[in-house]
Design an enzyme around this catalytic site. Structure first.
Site, mmCIF file in Angstrom:
data_model
loop_
_atom_site.group_PDB
_atom_site.id
_atom_site.type_symbol
_atom_site.label_atom_id
_atom_site.label_comp_id
_atom_site.label_asym_id
_atom_site.label_seq_id
_atom_site.Cartn_x
_atom_site.Cartn_y
_atom_site.Cartn_z
ATOM 1 N N SER A 33 1.043 1.408 -9.682
ATOM 2 C CA SER A 33 -0.163 0.783 -10.206
ATOM 3 C C SER A 33 -0.417 1.257 -11.641
ATOM 4 O O SER A 33 0.426 1.046 -12.510
ATOM 5 C CB SER A 33 -1.339 1.079 -9.278
ATOM 6 O OG SER A 33 -2.442 0.253 -9.577
ATOM 7 N N ASP A 51 -0.519 -9.177 -3.664
ATOM 8 C CA ASP A 51 -1.199 -8.399 -4.692
ATOM 9 C C ASP A 51 -1.637 -9.311 -5.835
ATOM 10 O O ASP A 51 -0.868 -10.162 -6.290
ATOM 11 C CB ASP A 51 -0.219 -7.329 -5.207
ATOM 12 C CG ASP A 51 -0.849 -6.333 -6.160
ATOM 13 O OD1 ASP A 51 -2.046 -6.455 -6.480
ATOM 14 O OD2 ASP A 51 -0.121 -5.419 -6.583
ATOM 15 N N HIS A 76 -1.415 -4.764 -2.556
ATOM 16 C CA HIS A 76 -1.404 -3.619 -3.462
ATOM 17 C C HIS A 76 -1.548 -2.318 -2.673
ATOM 18 O O HIS A 76 -2.280 -2.257 -1.696
ATOM 19 C CB HIS A 76 -2.561 -3.775 -4.442
ATOM 20 C CG HIS A 76 -2.502 -2.859 -5.622
ATOM 21 N ND1 HIS A 76 -1.650 -3.074 -6.675
ATOM 22 C CD2 HIS A 76 -3.181 -1.720 -5.917
ATOM 23 C CE1 HIS A 76 -1.813 -2.123 -7.582
ATOM 24 N NE2 HIS A 76 -2.727 -1.280 -7.144
#
Length: 297
Positions: free
Chosen positions: A144, A239, A269
């Site tokens: 991320s 995501d 995610h």
């Protein structure tokens, strides 16, 4: 009166920090011993604490090294959330892992995290004999927000000609900080990342909109990707960040960068931390296997 992005980000730190450090019990790799030590690295933006994960004691020395940057939207500073990934990679890829506790917003904004991430990685590359690893066989990666920092580190290293990572791991990265998060669609009704949460993250990390097109903030907007290190790009089907990750993989490949890209189906995610377990384990093993190959040459 609406709360400022700074106040909202501080609230997210307090509310989500502990939750984000929790990992699905079946993804914790409890059978892998934890061989760690603390490390402090001086950078141009302050001292950065790191945790060094050592590979099994029978690993040939000096072992190669992998620098890891955790996620958290540039706001949540919980490097321990990647403990399971760091332990697995150290064991399965037979390398030293450096887990970096970089500073986060709103207390420290762009470019501080980028400066710290790059300077730590440069220090790791230069100080192999001191640290007990082979700095010439180095890879870098993250998850991320940490994957965004990974792209920035690789870009700076290329531009300065300082060190050459054997591999960069880009896992579920925010790569376009200009596009309105509401335009970033998901295939499911309630994905983990909401547009409001993403706006708070971006506003806290890069409060000046004029800086959000900087390729160190939005790597997907850069048009000079040639010469970057080989990449493993992982995206999650559901995501909101999937499309920009897919596009970045294609752009790297078009620029002549060797790329392995996999979209994990049916997951959102942060699935490498929360599951589903089979997909999470498969992604983490793919990281370790790709690293082992890249660092062995």
């Amino acid at each position: 009166m609406p709360l400022s992005p700074r106040v909202q980000a501080r609230g997210i730190q307090l509310l989500l920090g502990r939750m984000m450090s929790r990992v699905h019990k079946d993804l914790r790799f409890a059978d892998i011993p934890k061989r760690t030590e603390a490390l402090l690295v001086e950078t141009g933006a302050g001292t950065v604490p790191c945790t060094v994960y050592r590979p099994p004691s029978d690993t040939a020395t000096p072992a190669p090294v992998y620098v890891n940057f955790h996620g958290g939207g540039f706001v949540v500073g919980r490097p321990e959330q990647d403990d399971h990934i760091c332990r697995y990679i150290a064991a399965a890829a037979s390398c030293v892992v450096i887990n970096v506790d970089y500073a986060v917003a709103p207390q420290r904004q762009f470019p501080v995290p980028v400066t710290q991430a790059y300077d730590v990685t440069a220090w790791v590359a230069e100080n192999g004999p001191t640290g007990g690893w082979d700095g010439s066989r180095l890879a870098v990666g993250g998850h991320s927000a940490g994957a965004n920092l990974t792209a920035a580190v690789c870009r700076i290293a290329r531009d300065r000609g300082t060190f050459s990572p054997r591999l960069q791991i880009i896992d579920s990265a925010p790569l376009d900080q200009i596009a309105d998060p509401a335009t970033k669609q998901s295939l499911i009704a309630k994905p983990l990342l909401s547009p409001q949460l993403m706006r708070v993250f971006t506003a806290a990390y890069v409060p000046d909109p004029a800086h959000r097109a900087d390729p160190l903030v939005s790597p997907a907007l850069a048009d000079d990707l040639a010469g970057l290190p080989p990449a493993l790009v992982i995206t999650a089907e559901n995501d909101r960040l999937r499309e920009e990750g897919d596009a970045y993989a294609k752009a790297l490949e078009a620029a002549g960068v060797p790329v392995v890209h996999r979209v994990f189906q049916g997951v959102d995610h942060y699935f490498t931390h929360t599951g589903p377990v089979p997909a999470g384990k498969a992604a983490i093993d793919m990281m370790a296997t790709t690293l082992r190959t890249a660092l062995s040459v």
